[in-house]
Design an enzyme around this catalytic site. Structure first.
Site, mmCIF file in Angstrom:
data_model
loop_
_atom_site.group_PDB
_atom_site.id
_atom_site.type_symbol
_atom_site.label_atom_id
_atom_site.label_comp_id
_atom_site.label_asym_id
_atom_site.label_seq_id
_atom_site.Cartn_x
_atom_site.Cartn_y
_atom_site.Cartn_z
ATOM 1 N N MET A 102 -9.433 18.086 8.672
ATOM 2 C CA MET A 102 -10.796 18.232 9.204
ATOM 3 C C MET A 102 -11.742 18.807 8.143
ATOM 4 O O MET A 102 -11.360 18.965 6.988
ATOM 5 C CB MET A 102 -10.783 19.125 10.439
ATOM 6 C CG MET A 102 -10.328 18.419 11.690
ATOM 7 S SD MET A 102 -10.518 19.513 13.119
ATOM 8 C CE MET A 102 -10.364 18.349 14.460
ATOM 9 N N ASP A 132 -14.231 24.961 9.117
ATOM 10 C CA ASP A 132 -14.752 24.145 8.014
ATOM 11 C C ASP A 132 -15.222 24.970 6.814
ATOM 12 O O ASP A 132 -15.380 24.436 5.723
ATOM 13 C CB ASP A 132 -15.933 23.285 8.497
ATOM 14 C CG ASP A 132 -15.566 22.390 9.665
ATOM 15 O OD1 ASP A 132 -14.361 22.140 9.857
ATOM 16 O OD2 ASP A 132 -16.480 21.946 10.380
ATOM 17 N N HIS A 145 -6.633 18.490 15.728
ATOM 18 C CA HIS A 145 -6.902 19.805 16.341
ATOM 19 C C HIS A 145 -5.787 20.819 16.152
ATOM 20 O O HIS A 145 -5.973 21.996 16.470
ATOM 21 C CB HIS A 145 -7.218 19.620 17.830
ATOM 22 C CG HIS A 145 -8.516 18.902 18.036
ATOM 23 N ND1 HIS A 145 -8.608 17.541 18.082
ATOM 24 C CD2 HIS A 145 -9.782 19.380 18.142
ATOM 25 C CE1 HIS A 145 -9.881 17.193 18.243
ATOM 26 N NE2 HIS A 145 -10.617 18.287 18.276
HETATM 27 O O1 F6P Z 1 -16.391 22.045 13.109
HETATM 28 C C1 F6P Z 1 -15.042 22.165 13.382
HETATM 29 C C2 F6P Z 1 -14.415 20.818 13.616
HETATM 30 O O2 F6P Z 1 -13.052 21.009 13.886
HETATM 31 C C3 F6P Z 1 -14.632 19.803 12.486
HETATM 32 O O3 F6P Z 1 -13.767 20.002 11.408
HETATM 33 C C4 F6P Z 1 -14.422 18.512 13.215
HETATM 34 O O4 F6P Z 1 -15.092 17.431 12.595
HETATM 35 C C5 F6P Z 1 -15.017 18.789 14.562
HETATM 36 O O5 F6P Z 1 -15.001 20.185 14.746
HETATM 37 C C6 F6P Z 1 -14.288 18.135 15.704
HETATM 38 O O6 F6P Z 1 -14.947 18.479 16.874
HETATM 39 P P1 F6P Z 1 -14.424 18.115 18.333
HETATM 40 O O7 F6P Z 1 -13.212 18.954 18.590
HETATM 41 O O8 F6P Z 1 -15.548 18.476 19.221
HETATM 42 O O9 F6P Z 1 -14.093 16.665 18.319
#
Ligand code: F6P
Length: 341
Positions: free
Chosen positions: A169, A127, A271
């Protein structure tokens, strides 16, 4: 000296490069021993370790993810969590900790430091929203992945005369959207820091179609309309109280179709932005962070985080890094607006 290493929060490309650099320099130059803690703060909380020596870090530089595993465990929220961590560190003969993580993981590191644990932090997150460092590693990789995806969306959007929306993201910061959108010539970029006007967005879409090109809208998962609530998929919260974001891309597509009569579809990169091998930039940055983090341990400079300032690696207080998020300044967003429509 016996040093514990952990990776916490969402994984990101470059974590293994940090671990490798910490261990290689720590063993070769300082004669330290290492202990790997599994799955972020869960490792020290439960005394769950894996061996970490030079052999264990061979060949991991280009590998995504983390050989130590990660989690969003928050020991501060667990009754007696801090005492359990201190007891486990003492029992394992661990003198110091290197915590590699984002605002949550480093926020815990800061609180542990305040309660007497010897800890040094390394900033990671795709991020790029951590203060006191110009960049975090993982961000460049995520931007490149998104840019490549958006380049591909351009050609198919044009063939089918569709508006294509790409949701990226970034949580409450629009850095990934801004950089990926600028790098790939997006028609509009929507970020959380600037609530958007749906009328204006539809105007950009229509003007793009008039030029015989098809519009690409890059939307950050945390973006929201000026007059509305932040769009969330569920109200589910993680251990650090963050709501799980997502869904704004689909909502936007429905709204654009309704208002312009043009077909609009959404691609959610999710992801994919966090997986796979790091870019050269991230490998070098992560490696330099690792080298400087073990130097901070050697100097006994506890409660610090390594950060990037220009091209230099510096040490800053963990508090400076975690007090507030680094969001996109208005001037940076304005630069991208020249290309909207
Ligand atoms: O902080 C990194 C991040 O990929 C964010 O961009 C996103 O909102 C969050 O983590 C998603 O997290 P998780 O994989 O736990 O759902």
């Amino acid at each position: 000296m016996r040093v514990g290493v952990l990776t916490g929060g969402g994984d990101c490309p470059g974590l293994n490069a940090v671990i490798r650099a910490v261990v290689r320099k720590g063993v070769q130059e300082y004669g330290y021993e290492f202990v790997g803690f599994r799955d972020g703060w869960r490792g020290p909380l439960e005394g769950d370790t894996i061996p970490l020596d030079v052999q264990a870090v061979r060949g991991i530089l280009p590998r995504g993810g983390t050989i130590l595993g990660s989690s969003r465990t928050n020991p501060i929220k667990i009754e007696g969590g801090v005492e359990r961590i201190k007891d486990n560190l003492a029992g394992l003969g661990v003198d110091a900790l290197i915590a590699i993580g984002g605002e949550d993981t480093l926020g815990v590191a800061r609180q542990l430091h305040d309660r007497g644990v010897k800890v040094v932090g390394v900033p990671k997150t795709i991020d790029n929203d951590l203060n006191a460092t110009d960049y975090t590693f993982g961000f460049d990789t995520a931007v490149n992945i998104a840019m490549e995806a958006i380049d591909r969306l351009h050609t198919t959007a044009e063939s089918h005369h569709r508006a294509l929306i790409c949701e990226v993201m970034g949580r409450h910061a629009g850095w990934i959207a801004l950089h990926a959108g600028m790098a790939s010539g997006a028609n509009v970029i929507l970020i959380p820091e600037r609530p958007f006007d749906i009328e204006k967005v539809c105007g950009y879409v229509e003007s793009r179609f008039k030029t015989k090109y098809a519009p690409i809208i890059v939307v950050a998962e945390g973006a929201h309309p000026a007059d509305g609530q932040m769009d969330v998929q569920t109200q589910e919260l993680d251990a650090f109280g963050h709501v799980r974001l997502g869904g704004i891309g689909e909502r936007l597509a429905a709204e654009i179709e309704k208002r312009t009569g043009k077909e609009a579809r959404t691609t959610v990169l999710g992801h994919i932005q966090r997986g796979g091998t790091p870019t050269a930039f991230d490998r070098v940055l992560a490696t330099r962070f690792g080298l400087h983090a073990i130097d901070a341990v050697h100097d006994g400079d506890w409660g610090k985080m390594v950060g990037l300032s220009g091209t230099d690696i510096v040490r800053v207080d963990l508090s400076a890094a975690t007090d507030q998020l680094k969001t996109v300044p208005a001037e940076r967003y304005s630069e991208s607006e020249v290309f909207f429509g």
